[in-house]
Design an enzyme around this catalytic site. Structure first.
Site, PDB file in Angstrom:
ATOM      1  N   SER A 281      -7.708   3.421 -10.809  1.00  0.00           N
ATOM      2  CA  SER A 281      -6.606   3.167  -9.876  1.00  0.00           C
ATOM      3  C   SER A 281      -6.840   1.875  -9.106  1.00  0.00           C
ATOM      4  CB  SER A 281      -6.503   4.321  -8.882  1.00  0.00           C
ATOM      5  OG  SER A 281      -7.758   4.538  -8.258  1.00  0.00           O
ATOM      6  N   ASP A 282      -5.748   1.201  -8.704  1.00  0.00           N
ATOM      7  CA  ASP A 282      -5.897   0.112  -7.744  1.00  0.00           C
ATOM      8  C   ASP A 282      -6.350   0.709  -6.411  1.00  0.00           C
ATOM      9  OD1 ASP A 282      -5.953  -2.317  -6.484  1.00  0.00           O
ATOM     10  OD2 ASP A 282      -3.935  -2.925  -7.056  1.00  0.00           O
ATOM     11  N   TRP A 283      -6.863  -0.163  -5.567  1.00  0.00           N
ATOM     12  CA  TRP A 283      -7.538   0.277  -4.342  1.00  0.00           C
ATOM     13  C   TRP A 283      -6.508   0.831  -3.334  1.00  0.00           C
ATOM     14  CZ3 TRP A 283     -10.303  -0.818  -8.060  1.00  0.00           C
ATOM     15  CH2 TRP A 283     -11.684  -0.995  -8.004  1.00  0.00           C
ATOM     16  N   GLY A 284      -6.398   2.138  -3.282  1.00  0.00           N
ATOM     17  CA  GLY A 284      -5.417   2.755  -2.397  1.00  0.00           C
ATOM     18  C   GLY A 284      -4.156   3.173  -3.131  1.00  0.00           C
ATOM     19  N   ALA A 285      -4.198   3.256  -4.466  1.00  0.00           N
ATOM     20  CA  ALA A 285      -2.973   3.537  -5.225  1.00  0.00           C
ATOM     21  C   ALA A 285      -2.855   4.997  -5.648  1.00  0.00           C
ATOM     22  CB  ALA A 285      -2.915   2.636  -6.459  1.00  0.00           C
TER      23      ALA A 285
END
Ligand code: BGC
Length: 755
Positions: A281-285
């Site tokens: 995942s992207d950071w915070g996604a």
């Protein structure tokens, strides 16, 4: 895993030591076996807790302190300043994943440690402008080797979102607007990285095409339209580069968050494309446990940026309750282990070794020399003479050309090699120079890559008298320009992750400055250091324009060598330059606030959704459909010589093959980029291939380009396949999308292709 063994594993990896030698009887260490077989063997020995360990990442030391995350403080000093960290399984010889951002070099902007510099490559859009896979591969290999030598084994690289929005703050991190060009070049760069035994991601999957409201907005687009545009770019790059991981993006796609989007992750990526690596995942996604796991997310990257832990303990409970099956958990882990074995992470651990600076800097310089684009050269003002009889006087104006060249901001920021780490506060405010090497680069800080164009130009010109004016006071700049034979104005547009520009204008006084200088001095040259396209109200008044993008750690040398003819420019635009925002599908970015710039972060999805009504017609396809003239067309770029394209012969049938001659008509060597476009009976024109060739004076070379049939096709969503229509296809070759030097029509027969 207990704390002690975790610490030992981390220390070993960070210090470049092989993770403790596996005792005999670890058959997965047999390098003769396939990656799948090795993953199966080691998985058979893993406990459920160990499986859960591999799917749950921590925020790296780059982002701490200040964020939630539970890497014990005493371990942190042993880790390289990283974006993310996933513990390994030391008892089984599985190393931790140490992840760094790496779009344009090994990123360190968030977490500078004394001495921790890296070579800053030019921006990815510049690499795309090289239209040269060797340049892209070499850049990837350079980043990969620096990363290894710093102790990383995963690079968050491979940015490939198509330029649907030229004001996108991250356009510089991506590779333009065409799925084939972007796919092939990003694929080559990923291969370069992974040949260094590093996993590369490809990102941000998918349709994360603007920064405004990026964590809440929905990209709304029909399936077929996405398959023919943004998804096709990913598909091609994955085929060419075989990245070990795919990073799912922040945004929602058709209202469903990308990291829990079954259609995107399971149906398209894993089923249709048969992708065997893992999705992180992207950071915070991440926004859920069960949906994310069941819909295709394999690893939660950075628990500290998500609103809570979604994998870790909640996933353990979901598996215990049966909401996520043990088989699915097994599949998640298998994918991660498979990539680790396949890309060599287990057999070739990274180590702390010195970096070969000279050779890495040359990689950056060669890229810049091939990707800087000459947009205008009236009366062949360029190249400037070296050591002419009359000693030239040259005025350098603006753009902090006395310090360095601009770079883009955000997670990809590289603190470059060189003495002058400088910074300037955004929008022409007070100028601050950061002395030495900061631990933390504030968000609004601009990093200039050394060396200074002023020095490089002085050196390259031979004997010219080169003087600098910062351009803040237009009258003083005009005064210097008046007293000089040539005036070179450095204009810049600073872009960064998290914020889109509200327009395509150069900020501050720069347009007025260029006009005023050009009025005074007929030999005015503009060097643009921009993230992507800008509009040029002064274009008619200046003699020459060079688009240098963000040219990296040897950008100044590349600019100087082009200005004085040591290098014949050969970059071609990988994006269309619009004449005005009104020509764009969305003249105003959906979701921007009245001040013009905004970033919505976490919150309830609102009216930020963007309807991509242009469908698959991104960039030049949109301009063709609208019958509007851009400022500069896709594929455009001048040279110090001229080329001609003729002798077009085409064959049809299942696909199209075009062969043709490319001539250098001038008396100077140069590189031509012959581009082949096809207009099918239905749908927009598209690039089907190109040939970049080095031609000596008067030389001719023959080239052949054959289309991947998907590039001739339309996607049929009902049947879930590509359909090539029977009919007459018009083929053109030339030096840009607008240059139809030769054309012919060929018959193509109907066919279908399974994705
Ligand atoms: C960016 C990613 C990056 C990650 C880690 C995110 O904000 O969108 O591209 O890899 O941060 O730094």
């Amino acid at each position: 895993m207990d704390g002690k063994s975790l610490a030992v594993a981390i220390f070993c990896a960070a210090a470049g030591m092989a993770v403790a030698q596996p005792p005999a009887g670890q058959p997965w260490m047999n390098t003769a076996l396939t990656a799948d077989a090795r993953a199966d063997l080691v998985q058979a020995q893993m406990t459920r807790d160990e499986e859960l360990t591999l799917v749950h990442g921590f925020l790296g030391t780059a982002f701490a302190p200040g964020f939630r995350g539970n890497i014990p403080n005493w371990i942190r000093p042993y880790l390289p300043g990283s974006a993310g960290f996933v513990p390994g399984i030391p008892r089984l010889g599985i190393p931790p994943l140490n992840e760094s951002d790496a779009s344009l070099g090994v990123a360190n902007g968030n977490h500078m440690r004394p001495g921790d510099t890296a070579v800053a490559l030019p921006s990815s859009i510049l690499t795309a402008a090289s239209w040269n896979t060797d340049v892209a591969y070499a850049g990837g290999a350079m980043i990969g080797s620096e990363a290894r030598n710093k102790g990383f084994n995963v690079l968050l690289a491979g940015g490939i979102n198509l330029m649907r929005e030229p004001r996108n703050g991250r356009t510089f991190e991506y590779s333009g607007e065409d799925p084939l060009l972007a796919g092939v070049l990003v694929g080559a760069s990923i291969r370069g990285i992974q040949d260094q035994h590093i996993i590369s991601t490809i990102k941000h999957f998918a349709l994360n095409d603007q920064e405004t409201a990026r964590t809440v907005m929905s990209s709304d687009i029909a399936d077929a339209d996405a398959r023919e545009s943004d998804l096709l770019a990913f598909e091609i790059a994955i085929e060419h580069g075989d990245p070990g991981a795919v990073m799912c993006s922040y945004n929602r796609l058709n209202r469903v968050y990308a990291c829990e989007n079954n259609y995107l992750l399971n149906e398209v990526l894993k089923q249709d494309w048969a992708y065997r690596g893992f999705v992180l995942s992207d950071w915070g996604a991440v926004h859920s446990t069960v949906d994310s796991a069941n819909h295709g997310l394999d690893q939660e990257s950075a628990n500290g940026f998500d609103s809570q832990d979604f994998f870790g303990e909640p996933l353990k409970q979901a598996v215990a309750l049966g909401a996520v099956t043990p088989t699915r958990l097994h599949d998640m882990v298998h994918r991660i282990l498979r990539s680790m074995f396949a890309k060599g992470l287990v057999d070739h651990p990274p180590g702390k070794r010195p970096i070969d600076l000279d050779s890495d800097l040359m990689v950056a310089q060669r890229a810049a020399e091939e990707g800087i684009v000459l947009l205008k050269n009236a009366n062949n003002l360029l190249p400037l003479p070296v050591k002419p009889k009359h000693r030239q006087t040259i005025a350098l104006i603006g753009g902090r050309a006395d310090t360095g060249v601009f770079s883009g901001g955000g997670s990809s920021q590289v603190i470059p090699i060189g003495d002058s780490q400088s910074s300037e506060i955004l929008m022409g405010g007070a100028v601050t120079v950061i002395q030495g090497q900061p631990w933390q680069i504030p968000k609004q800080t601009i990093v200039l890559d050394p060396p200074a164009p002023l020095d490089a130009i002085r050196e390259e010109s031979g004997n010219a008298r080169v003087r600098y004016d910062d351009g803040d006071d237009i009258a003083s700049a005009v005064d210097l320009a008046k007293k000089s034979d040539v005036a070179i104005v450095f204009a810049r547009q600073w872009m960064r992750e998290g914020i889109d520009a509200s327009d395509l204008l150069l900020f501050g006084n720069q347009n007025d400055l260029i006009e005023a200088v050009a009025e005074t001095n007929p030999n005015t040259i503009v060097i643009l250091e921009t993230g992507g396209p800008v509009v040029m109200p002064w274009l008619d008044k200046v003699s020459a324009v060079l688009e240098a993008w963000y040219p990296g750690n040897r950008g100044a040398n590349a600019i100087a060598r082009i200005l004085f003819g040591a290098v014949n420019p050969s970059g071609r635009l990988p994006v269309t330059f619009p004449a005005a925002e009104s020509q764009l599908p969305r003249p105003i970015i959906t979701g921007q606030n009245p001040i013009g710039r905004t970033i919505a972060t976490y919150g309830t999805p609102t009216a930020y959704d963007v309807i991509y009504s242009e469908g698959p017609n991104v960039g030049y396809k949109w301009f063709e459909q609208q019958r509007t003239e851009p400022l500069f067309p896709f594929g455009f770029g001048l040279s110090y010589t001229t080329f001609a394209y003729d002798g077009l012969k085409i064959t049809g049938g299942r696909t199209i093959s075009a062969s043709f001659d490319i001539h250098n008509l001038g008396d100077r060597a140069g590189k031509a980029t012959a581009q082949v476009y096809v207009k099918p009976p239905v749908g927009a024109s598209r690039l089907i291939g190109w040939s970049k060739v080095d031609l000596g004076p008067g030389e001719t070379k023959h080239a052949t380009v054959t289309a991947d049939p998907r590039l001739l096709a339309l996607f049929d969503s009902d049947a879930n396949l590509w359909r090539v229509e029977d009919g007459d296809y018009r083929v053109t070759i030339g030096g840009s999308f607008a240059d139809k030097a030769a054309a012919a029509v060929v018959h193509v027969t109907e066919s279908t292709i399974r994705p």
